[in-house]
Design a protein around this motif. Structure first.
Motif, PDB file in Angstrom:
ATOM      1  N   UNK A 226       0.711  -1.156   0.122  1.00 16.98           N
ATOM      2  CA  UNK A 226       0.107  -0.094   0.033  1.00 16.98           C
ATOM      3  C   UNK A 226       0.783   1.413  -0.004  1.00 16.98           C
ATOM      4  N   UNK A 227       1.800   1.269   1.061  1.00 21.09           N
ATOM      5  CA  UNK A 227       2.673   2.543   0.872  1.00 21.09           C
ATOM      6  C   UNK A 227       3.548   2.835  -0.483  1.00 21.09           C
ATOM      7  N   UNK A 228       4.039   1.634  -1.098  1.00 23.32           N
ATOM      8  CA  UNK A 228       4.756   1.805  -2.194  1.00 23.32           C
ATOM      9  C   UNK A 228       3.786   2.212  -3.441  1.00 23.32           C
ATOM     10  N   UNK A 229       2.762   1.812  -3.392  1.00 23.28           N
ATOM     11  CA  UNK A 229       1.446   2.065  -4.381  1.00 23.28           C
ATOM     12  C   UNK A 229       1.315   3.735  -4.245  1.00 23.28           C
ATOM     13  N   UNK A 230       1.417   4.150  -2.834  1.00 22.14           N
ATOM     14  CA  UNK A 230       0.931   5.570  -2.887  1.00 22.14           C
ATOM     15  C   UNK A 230       1.943   6.511  -2.935  1.00 22.14           C
TER      16      UNK A 230
END
Length: 379
Positions: A226-230
């Motif tokens: 999730x963090x990498x996606x954002x």
């Protein structure tokens, strides 16, 4: 310019000539012997013609012989119009030939309108070239995506595994994967990206390259994803749903987490059917700090874990959650002596037939996976 055959003694005739002379397209009138008896001003100017006397239609175009598709060999002089392509001085013309029907019903002349379509043809060729390049790129992307899938004959001690992957387009937004986390643990996930085509397929590659395959906590791996996606600039219409489990082949414990994958995995075994429900937010930019949780379940030898995307069911069952109410699919998944790949193929044939029977084209990717603990040799 017109030949002596024409008479311009009345105002109506002059009005027609003014219309023809005002056209950018070339206009010529030809008789049955291929003699040109009229050309409009555009044709006269562009070809530099000063005298039509005795000129044949092919001569004024710089040819020594009649064209292969000469209108005298066609049905124009029988009262029918026809269309052809002519090339002159590296320019391409669309030629519409129409009969001029006299009062007695006979056709003595034909009028031809020549439109320069060189630029259009060049654009058409460029579009074809670009389309061929795009198709080549799509094919390369499809091959790359297929190569990222698990090997069909993957061997994992203590575990049987099979999957089926059927995109609805050249490129898919679905992904399934299985891999070794450490000596005793195996990671498995199934994901569904919003949309189809190139953008969706690129996000499946993002999952493969970003998901932490070393952590033993699926929820922490999903939170990192999730963090990498954002860190990327994705719009709110883009998102990833993913179910991720880590199976311990020694203890037969499955630890799992879910990021909005509404197709709840199903366990079929001696204790019946169990869905692995776990609501959570998809991998997206909808919220700032989502919570993902781990859960565990003990699997017995012979239990089967069925993973699938919504393309399997929602095209004819209204929603994926109803898949456990389909008797055929549940009975097929319970077949004890059947090969796992054969079971998935049988379910796909069933789904495909259902779609055909209701007249629905497959409009979503269909991906399934089936995992079953087995007794390891030597145990």
């Amino acid at each position: 310019m017109f030949s002596p055959y024409f008479s311009s003694g009345n105002s109506s005739f002059k009005f027609i000539l003014d219309i023809l002379d005002g056209m950018d397209d070339w206009v010529r009138v030809v008789d049955r012997s291929n003699s040109v008896i009229f050309i409009n001003r555009s044709m006269e100017r562009d070809l530099g013609i000063r005298d039509l006397a005795g000129k044949k239609c092919y001569e004024i175009m710089g040819c020594g012989d009649p064209c292969d598709n000469c209108i005298t060999d066609k049905a124009v002089f029988e009262g029918k119009s026809c269309k052809k392509i002519e090339v002159f001085n590296n320019r391409i013309f669309s030629v519409m030939s129409s009969p001029i029907i006299a009062d007695d019903g006979n056709v003595y002349y034909a009028v031809e309108v020549l439109r320069d379509i060189t630029k259009e043809k060049e654009m058409e060729r460029e579009l074809i070239r670009q389309n061929q390049k795009l198709q080549h790129d799509l094919e390369m992307a499809r091959k790359l995506q297929m190569q990222l899938l698990p090997r069909k004959n993957v061997k994992i001690p203590g575990l049987d595994f099979a999957y089926l992957y059927q995109p609805c387009d050249d490129l898919s937004g679905d992904m399934v994967n299985i891999f070794q986390v450490d000596r005793d643990r195996v990671g498995i996930y199934i994901a569904d990206v919003s949309g189809h085509g190139v953008s969706a397929s690129m996000l499946t590659i993002f999952i493969i390259s970003t998901l932490n395959q070393k952590t033993r906590s699926p929820s922490r791996a999903l939170y990192r994803l999730f963090r990498q996606y954002n860190l990327g600039d994705f719009d709110k219409d883009s998102y990833i749903t993913i179910f991720y489990g880590i199976y311990n082949t020694r203890t037969r414990v499955l630890t799992y987490s879910n990021a909005g994958h509404n197709c709840a995995p199903v366990i079929i075994g001696r204790n019946g059917v169990k869905k692995l429900y776990m609501p959570a937010i998809p991998i997206s930019n909808w919220v700032d700090d989502p919570k993902y949780y781990d859960a565990t379940i003990q699997l017995d030898t012979g239990d089967r874990l069925f993973l699938y995307t919504d393309g399997v069911a929602d095209q004819w069952l209204e929603e994926p959650g109803k898949i456990t109410s389909d008797g055929f699919i549940m009975e097929t998944l319970s077949e004890k002596n059947s090969d796992l790949q054969a079971i998935l193929n049988k379910i796909y044939d069933y789904v495909h037939t259902r779609l055909e029977n209701i007249g629905v084209r497959q409009k979503d990717d269909i991906t399934m996976a089936l995992m079953q603990p087995v007794q390891s040799k030597g145990c």
